[in-house]
Design a protein around this motif. Structure first.
Motif, PDB file in Angstrom:
ATOM      1  N   ALA B  57       6.896  -8.895   5.186  1.00 15.67           N
ATOM      2  CA  ALA B  57       6.288  -7.624   4.774  1.00 15.67           C
ATOM      3  C   ALA B  57       5.006  -7.376   5.553  1.00 15.67           C
ATOM      4  CB  ALA B  57       6.009  -7.643   3.269  1.00 15.67           C
ATOM      5  N   ASN B  58       4.191  -8.421   5.731  1.00 14.77           N
ATOM      6  CA  ASN B  58       2.942  -8.268   6.472  1.00 14.77           C
ATOM      7  C   ASN B  58       3.198  -7.952   7.944  1.00 14.77           C
ATOM      8  OD1 ASN B  58       0.783  -8.466   4.640  1.00 14.77           O
ATOM      9  ND2 ASN B  58       1.304 -10.609   4.310  1.00 14.77           N
ATOM     10  N   ASP B  59       4.286  -8.558   8.490  1.00 12.59           N
ATOM     11  CA  ASP B  59       4.649  -8.242   9.879  1.00 12.59           C
ATOM     12  C   ASP B  59       4.957  -6.749  10.025  1.00 12.59           C
ATOM     13  OD1 ASP B  59       4.262 -10.786  10.639  1.00 12.59           O
ATOM     14  OD2 ASP B  59       6.400 -11.357  10.703  1.00 12.59           O
ATOM     15  N   TRP B  60       5.742  -6.239   9.069  1.00 14.37           N
ATOM     16  CA  TRP B  60       6.078  -4.807   9.091  1.00 14.37           C
ATOM     17  C   TRP B  60       4.805  -3.953   8.968  1.00 14.37           C
ATOM     18  CZ3 TRP B  60       9.902  -2.464  11.086  1.00 14.37           C
ATOM     19  CH2 TRP B  60      11.194  -3.001  11.064  1.00 14.37           C
ATOM     20  N   LEU B  61       3.919  -4.378   8.094  1.00 10.75           N
ATOM     21  CA  LEU B  61       2.674  -3.629   7.894  1.00 10.75           C
ATOM     22  C   LEU B  61       1.895  -3.531   9.205  1.00 10.75           C
ATOM     23  CD1 LEU B  61       0.580  -2.324   5.939  1.00 10.75           C
ATOM     24  CD2 LEU B  61      -0.396  -4.594   5.645  1.00 10.75           C
ATOM     25  N   PHE B  72      -0.945   2.595   6.596  1.00 14.07           N
ATOM     26  CA  PHE B  72      -0.052   1.966   5.609  1.00 14.07           C
ATOM     27  C   PHE B  72      -0.814   0.883   4.856  1.00 14.07           C
ATOM     28  CE2 PHE B  72       2.832   3.753   8.739  1.00 14.07           C
ATOM     29  CZ  PHE B  72       3.820   4.300   7.948  1.00 14.07           C
ATOM     30  N   GLU B  73      -0.563   0.769   3.551  1.00 14.72           N
ATOM     31  CA  GLU B  73      -1.242  -0.250   2.747  1.00 14.72           C
ATOM     32  C   GLU B  73      -0.206  -0.927   1.852  1.00 14.72           C
ATOM     33  OE1 GLU B  73      -4.680  -0.678  -0.702  1.00 14.72           O
ATOM     34  OE2 GLU B  73      -4.311   1.282   0.208  1.00 14.72           O
ATOM     35  N   LEU B  74      -0.087  -2.229   1.986  1.00  5.85           N
ATOM     36  CA  LEU B  74       0.895  -2.974   1.187  1.00  5.85           C
ATOM     37  C   LEU B  74       0.373  -3.136  -0.237  1.00  5.85           C
ATOM     38  CD1 LEU B  74       3.644  -4.205   1.887  1.00  5.85           C
ATOM     39  CD2 LEU B  74       2.489  -6.384   2.279  1.00  5.85           C
ATOM     40  N   MET B  75       1.215  -2.862  -1.224  1.00  5.61           N
ATOM     41  CA  MET B  75       0.802  -2.957  -2.622  1.00  5.61           C
ATOM     42  C   MET B  75       2.033  -3.167  -3.497  1.00  5.61           C
ATOM     43  SD  MET B  75      -0.048   1.036  -3.369  1.00  5.61           S
ATOM     44  CE  MET B  75      -1.150   1.209  -1.988  1.00  5.61           C
TER      45      MET B  75
END
Lengths: 310, 367
Positions: B57-61, B72-75
């Protein structure tokens, strides 16, 4: 001055106007009488160059106007059956526009606006919006708009439909004044016999697209010179009695109207005794009996077997 | 002709509501939407499907945040959904292993831009992953080559470099809404012709010395001028009062507005010749205006539409050419040579519609 020659208009299979030949002499007032759907409005549309005839001709001073309508449009005006005005504008603004399309400008335009407003009795309310006027007042502005360029020929298509008696009288009086005092030629169409009798010197009677009779009022009534009209009013309607009375020998035409019966009989025919006898037999109460001289309405009845407003 | 033309202005003076409303709606829509679009990159909540690890997920972010237009912000999913539901953001993205899902809270042009960006990024990334399985280490080579390309190929086209679609949200809104609302102003002003035929004032004019072509010219001249004035005033307002950058060829935008207005007047004439009742026109005009605007690129850039049928339909709509010409001049800074085709299409379209419309109207009157 203005003549039509075998004017015909066909819409697909319907013949709206069929070989109509009429003529208007300078300064006269001519009536075109007929029931709704007789073809009067279509005839007027062709005379005024609004619609092209299927066949026949319209001539002004002997010259056809079908291909070159400029001369006709300069001297003729039609007061339409509908209120053909811009209702969101005032009477003054409407008249200003209709004056402008006839080339009036400046002081002449202003003078003519005030003249026609005076003529139709609306000088004091000229700034009001047309939509706020009564039906009768709108009809008067409708006429005033047509008078802006002082036309030689005024064609009126049932101008009194749906207005109150006071406005109707005012309108008829104005038309009479224009014809008698200013020598304006008038072609007046109506299915109100009394209006045509009051205004017109000569009358054409139309039915089913054809002119079925024409002449002066006296000439037309002469059609019934050998007949008279008996009008009988009852206390209520007696359909069976009315049917029976219509079949009495010697009665040529019978028309019922709610509580009354109109009979056209040969002059001197002795039918009253039989009428009273039959009425008594059916228990009907007669309120009024009147032997009348013929009217144009009676002429129409005699010619078509129907009433004008059927 | 002058009398008929002046009459229309007098009627406008008495009943200005329609034109004022359309002018006002354009200003409100554009200014409010433009204000909403300002303030740096678009914030997009991101949440991952359970099939993805935290690292993936962090790679995609990181990969998605390469573009400056988006932040974009992961949450957690619940928080992303709340933000969308509350209207704080227009859209959120759910990451899947080989795909994504868009959570749409607001239909606006940004959705198409976001979707287009995600599709492109996913496509590139997945291709790279497949290649990596076959040739280990290829990712580094590709990234290195991307940073230091051995050969630079520049292909220029009419609108700048190939694949150089520039999206200017402000101008897209301004042009789209202006050309959309002016359709209403013009077409409803033409309904007066139908109304005049119904009330009988048209017949009154026909049997007067005024010629028929003068009557048409008076009406069409008014419709043209009222529509053209609306577009011009809005462009002037947004350029000088709201500070929109409309490029260096403002006069060219006015010329495009004139050609577009002509085509819409002609189209309106064609429509009133086909639909002759004012009540029916009241229903038909909004359908046509909205349909044309949707397909023709007034609500979102036509570059984002991929459906072949819609693109084919757009090719016969004047609004497509109007927006294309305006964008070419204002966004890409091109001159008159670049928009000659669009102007010719607008004028040609208008001429054809006008001839057919007048002939149909006359044919109906005669029959």
């Amino acid at each position: 001055m203005l003549d039509t020659d075998k004017l015909t208009k066909k819409f697909k299979d319907t013949v709206a106007v069929d070989n109509v030949t009429i003529s208007l002499r300078q300064g006269e007032s001519v009536g075109l009488l007929g029931p709704n759907g007789a073809g009067k409005s279509t005839a007027i549309a062709m005379i005024s160059t609004l619609m092209k005839p299927t066949s026949g001709d319209v001539r002004l001073h002997g010259k056809s106007v079908l291909k070159n309508n400029g001369a006709m449009r300069a001297i003729l005006v039609v007061v339409p059956q509908k209120i053909a005005l811009y209702e969101e504008l005032s009477a003054y603004e409407n008249l200003k526009f209709f004056g402008r399309i006839y080339g009036l400008t400046g002081k002449k335009l202003e003078g003519q606006i005030q003249y026609v407003l005076e003529l139709v009795g609306l000088s004091d309310r000229q700034k009001e919006l047309v939509k706020n006027y009564s039906g009768g007042m709108q009809r008067r502005v409708n006429l005033a708009a047509a008078m802006m360029h002082e036309p030689e020929v005024l064609i009126m298509d049932e101008p009194t439909v749906g207005i109150d008696p006071q406005s109707r009288n005012h309108l008829l009086e104005t038309i009479r004044k224009l014809n008698r005092e200013q020598g304006m030629t008038v072609l007046y169409t109506s299915h109100y016999m009394e209006e045509v009798e009051k205004l017109c010197d000569r009358v054409y009677i139309m039915d089913h697209g054809k002119v079925i009779a024409s002449g002066t009022k006296e000439e037309l009534k002469g059609i019934l010179s050998e007949e008279e009209t008996v009008w009988i009013e009852f206390d209520k309607s007696y359909p069976k009695l009315f049917e029976k009375l219509g079949q009495i020998e010697g009665i040529q035409h019978a028309v019922t109207d709610e509580h009354s019966l109109k009979l056209i009989i040969p002059k001197g025919a002795r039918v009253l005794g039989t009428l009273f006898h039959e009425a008594e037999r059916y228990g009907a109460q007669i309120i009024n009996v009147n032997v009348q001289t013929p009217t144009l309405e009676d002429v129409f009845l005699r010619l078509t077997g129907r009433k004008l407003r059927d | 002709m002058k009398a008929v033309f002046l009459l229309q202005w007098r009627r406008f003076y008495r009943k200005p509501l329609l034109v004022v409303t359309m002018f006002g709606l354009t200003v409100i829509f554009v200014s409010v939407s433009a204000a909403g679009n300002q303030g740096g990159p678009q914030a997009v909540p991101l949440y991952a499907d359970q099939s993805l690890t935290e690292r993936e997920a962090n790679d995609w972010l990181e990969r998605l945040n390469d573009d400056d237009r988006f932040a974009f912000e992961l949450m957690p999913e619940s928080r992303a959904r709340t933000l969308v539901a509350d209207g704080n953001v227009g859209h959120a993205v759910k990451l899947l292993t080989t795909d994504y899902r868009l959570l749409v809270g607001r239909e606006d042009p940004n959705r198409f831009v976001l979707d287009s960006y995600l599709r492109r990024t996913y496509s590139e990334e997945l291709s790279l992953q497949r290649a990596e399985q076959a040739v280990p280490g290829i990712r580094e080579q590709v990234e290195s080559s991307r940073d230091n390309p051995p050969l630079t190929l520049t292909v220029t086209s009419r609108q700048g470099e190939e694949d150089s679609f520039q999206y200017n949200g402000e101008l897209q809104l301004l042009f789209g809404m202006t050309l959309f609302f002016v359709i209403y102003t013009i077409m409803f002003s033409l309904v007066r012709i139908v109304d005049e035929k119904r009330t009988g004032t048209w017949s009154r004019m026909i049997i007067s010395p005024v010629r028929k072509w003068q009557i048409y010219l008076g009406h069409l001249g008014y419709s043209f001028l009222v529509g053209f004035s609306q577009i011009t005033l809005i462009f002037l307002l947004f350029r000088f009062a709201f500070g929109f950058d409309l490029g260096d060829h403002f006069w060219l935008l006015i010329a495009i507005a004139a050609c577009y207005t002509f085509s819409i007047v002609a189209l309106g004439l064609l429509i009133i010749s086909l639909v002759t009742k004012p009540q029916q026109l009241g229903a038909v005009i909004p359908i046509i205006a909205t349909g044309m605007a949707m397909v023709g690129g007034a609500f979102w850039p036509i570059e984002l539409v991929s459906n072949e049928i819609l693109l084919a339909i757009a090719k016969v709509l004047p609004i497509t050419y109007g927006i294309e010409a305006l964008t070419t001049v204002a966004v890409y800074g091109e001159g008159v040579e670049a928009i000659l085709l669009q102007l010719a299409v607008l004028i040609g379209f208008g001429a054809i519609c006008m001839v057919i419309g007048i002939r149909l109207l006359e044919w109906r009157s005669a029959s």
